[in-house]
Design an enzyme around this catalytic site. Structure first.
Site, PDB file in Angstrom:
ATOM      1  N   ASN A   1       4.303 -13.809  -6.801  1.00  0.00           N
ATOM      2  CA  ASN A   1       3.324 -12.726  -6.710  1.00  0.00           C
ATOM      3  C   ASN A   1       4.007 -11.401  -7.055  1.00  0.00           C
ATOM      4  O   ASN A   1       5.097 -11.113  -6.567  1.00  0.00           O
ATOM      5  CB  ASN A   1       2.754 -12.676  -5.287  1.00  0.00           C
TER       6      ASN A   1
ATOM      7  N   HIS B   1      -7.173 -18.786  -9.307  1.00  0.00           N
ATOM      8  CA  HIS B   1      -5.817 -18.951  -8.785  1.00  0.00           C
ATOM      9  C   HIS B   1      -5.860 -19.205  -7.288  1.00  0.00           C
ATOM     10  O   HIS B   1      -6.820 -18.856  -6.604  1.00  0.00           O
ATOM     11  CB  HIS B   1      -4.966 -17.717  -9.075  1.00  0.00           C
TER      12      HIS B   1
ATOM     13  N   HIS C   1      -9.415 -14.406 -12.560  1.00  0.00           N
ATOM     14  CA  HIS C   1      -8.868 -15.630 -13.141  1.00  0.00           C
ATOM     15  C   HIS C   1      -8.498 -16.608 -12.010  1.00  0.00           C
ATOM     16  O   HIS C   1      -7.774 -16.252 -11.079  1.00  0.00           O
ATOM     17  CB  HIS C   1      -7.639 -15.278 -13.980  1.00  0.00           C
TER      18      HIS C   1
ATOM     19  N   ALA D   1       0.857  -1.186   0.000  1.00  0.00           N
ATOM     20  CA  ALA D   1       0.000   0.000   0.000  1.00  0.00           C
ATOM     21  C   ALA D   1       0.890   1.231   0.000  1.00  0.00           C
ATOM     22  O   ALA D   1       1.907   1.270   0.679  1.00  0.00           O
ATOM     23  CB  ALA D   1      -0.907   0.013   1.225  1.00  0.00           C
TER      24      ALA D   1
END
Lengths: 333, 333
Positions: free
Chosen positions: A76, A166, A164, A21
């Site tokens: 990621n 995952h 999608h 963030a």
């Protein structure tokens, strides 16, 4: 660099992941939203992601980071932990910290943007579970890691930010507190009775049948006796095994069948709810355990977790597990 | 009759409260919504609620269950637990259960439908805290109860279903697991060092100042070292005291000032976020403790609690507490 901090009272570790963030006010928005049509998890978009660490189904001649895969695992892009660096455990007065070292990977479960995990075939879900196993076997070689959290957030209310299909894994230098407590609770039962408590539970649920959802040769699915939330459902191997990654592919196929049927039933019963599942398995550095027993916990995100539940560990569940199980047994998928 | 069930592995108790939902699919809707304009917590609507168990501010001649009150406490119309009955603890195979005996009350914090707790005066918030204390002192006379959970859900994302400012209490025949773990963690620290860990934390936070939000003569407010979520904030008395209900009204006034300022700052910094707070205090049947220290934990509901966090006890927080505290120190209210 993210940081791992330990609560000095109860010993809970928290990741302080500043990279996720930009400003405090950003926490209210999804963090990694992309416009539809530019899905980085779709075939042909492989250059939009970090380099893959695993792929299955691609023809032998197919290039790494090219299309043709059926399951693909990538780091990621917005990792909660960083793969490089030393832990550097240190004190800050009465507090403890270490560097946020770990792995954070995404398991893209299918090349088909339109299909949820529940819509895949048993064979396809087996490949997803086999990818989980392959990643655990690879990451356990890194001696810094003690535990791998494998989980899926499906739907926005369950924390998903990309459509999608995952799931995710986080390799950690510590064992999560709740898993540790489960392991300790199971050990106390074993010390007292010389039996695995999960094996006892499987036996009672199969005999009682009121909380049973389904079973096949190797796995049993039931609503637990004291579920924290409506329709919490567990997928448990019948045969004792502490470590998920020790399962041969033949047994993962039975797990895939049980998991997929569970997700389909939840979807049909509750109208495609947001849900999470989490894999609980024995820590990486512990020897195979006679008292612990791996399993998957599936939790539909139907109700907000009110703060008092979160702050007390005390949960109110308006749906008895016997009713939820009956609903899931009878639902037409 | 609701039921209390114990998870056989970790020992967590769950309320199975069937009276709160008619059918499994009902869990997706708010449970006790009323059309606006018919608020049962407003003065003049007292006949819409169960009979009051406490009221403050009503002129001496005013009738019970009539208007004129400033704070009013009533049994919850949809209680998670039932006040009548015996516990009847019993086994079901390897599982444990008891009847869902307890109290579930609503503390209406103001007669003014339009005012949030943060908008009240310090004196008015003091009356709310004094009502908490009065209810604890009354309910502790019931020997079936071991713990009283006092909490507030503000805003729908935090689990509130009625707008009119209110908090809730649940009196339980068991101590919630997370409170028990805090008590045990604090006791380990005390056994080792002969000091209260909360007193140690208060000292370090006041000295360090980087996580400090505010302090007055009697209370200190800070972002904890390892917060589970962005802007988690604790309100802690400076002087050692294990039991909230032991505090005299003069000190509750300081607590009210600290809590109200905290809520105002959170509101100004984050745009009136949904939030929860929960009071952690020593269990009812335990003697006053040198190692435990009551406090209030405030948690804005900014992010969904993802299932993996819930299922692992492992939290990822994108906002360092030092940044959150600075934001709250500097914000103009």
């Amino acid at each position: 660099m993210p940081e791992l901090r330990r609560d000095p009272i109860v010993g809970r570790w928290v990741i302080i992941a500043t990279e996720r963030a930009k400003r405090p006010s950003d926490v209210q928005r999804p963090l990694d939203h992309v416009p539809s049509g530019l899905c980085p998890f779709c075939p042909g978009q492989e250059d939009k992601t970090p380099h893959e660490v695993y792929a299955a189904g691609r023809p032998a001649a197919g290039p790494v980071d090219g299309p043709g895969w059926k399951v693909r695992v990538i780091p990621n892009r917005y990792p909660a932990l960083m793969i490089e660096g030393d832990l550097e455990r240190e004190a800050n007065g009465i507090y403890d910290r270490m560097n946020g070292v770990g792995a954070h990977e995404v398991i893209v479960e299918t090349a088909d943007h339109t299909k949820d995990l529940a819509a895949l075939s048993d064979a396809e879900v087996t490949e997803v579970l086999f990818a989980f196993k392959a990643r655990i076997l690879d990451l356990r070689n890194d001696q810094r890691f003690r535990y791998i959290l494998l989980f899926k957030n499906h739907g926005q209310a369950a924390g998903a930010t990309l459509e999608h299909a995952h799931s995710q894994l986080i390799a950690l230098p510590v064992t999560p507190r709740q898993v540790q407590e489960e392991i300790e609770g199971a050990r106390r039962h074993f010390d007292h009775r010389e039996r695995c408590i999960f094996c006892d539970i499987v036996m009672q649920e199969r005999k009682d049948r009121s909380r049973l959802v389904l079973e096949n040769e190797e796995f049993v699915v039931f609503a637990p006796w004291a579920p924290r939330s409506p329709f919490e459902t567990w997928v448990v191997p019948k045969r004792h095994e502490s470590n998920f990654e020790a399962e041969p592919k033949e047994r993962l196929a039975y797990c895939a069948q049980a998991l997929r049927s569970t997700l389909r039933r939840l979807g049909a019963a509750l109208g495609d709810p947001a849900y999470n599942f989490i894999l609980h398995s024995n820590p990486l550095r512990d020897p195979a355990s006679p008292s612990y027993h791996w399993h998957i916990e599936v939790m539909p995100a139907l109700t907000h977790v009110a703060g008092f539940e979160w702050g007390s560990g005390f949960h109110i569940n308006p749906v008895p597990p016997e009713e939820a199980a009956e609903f899931l047994r009878l639902v037409v998928t």
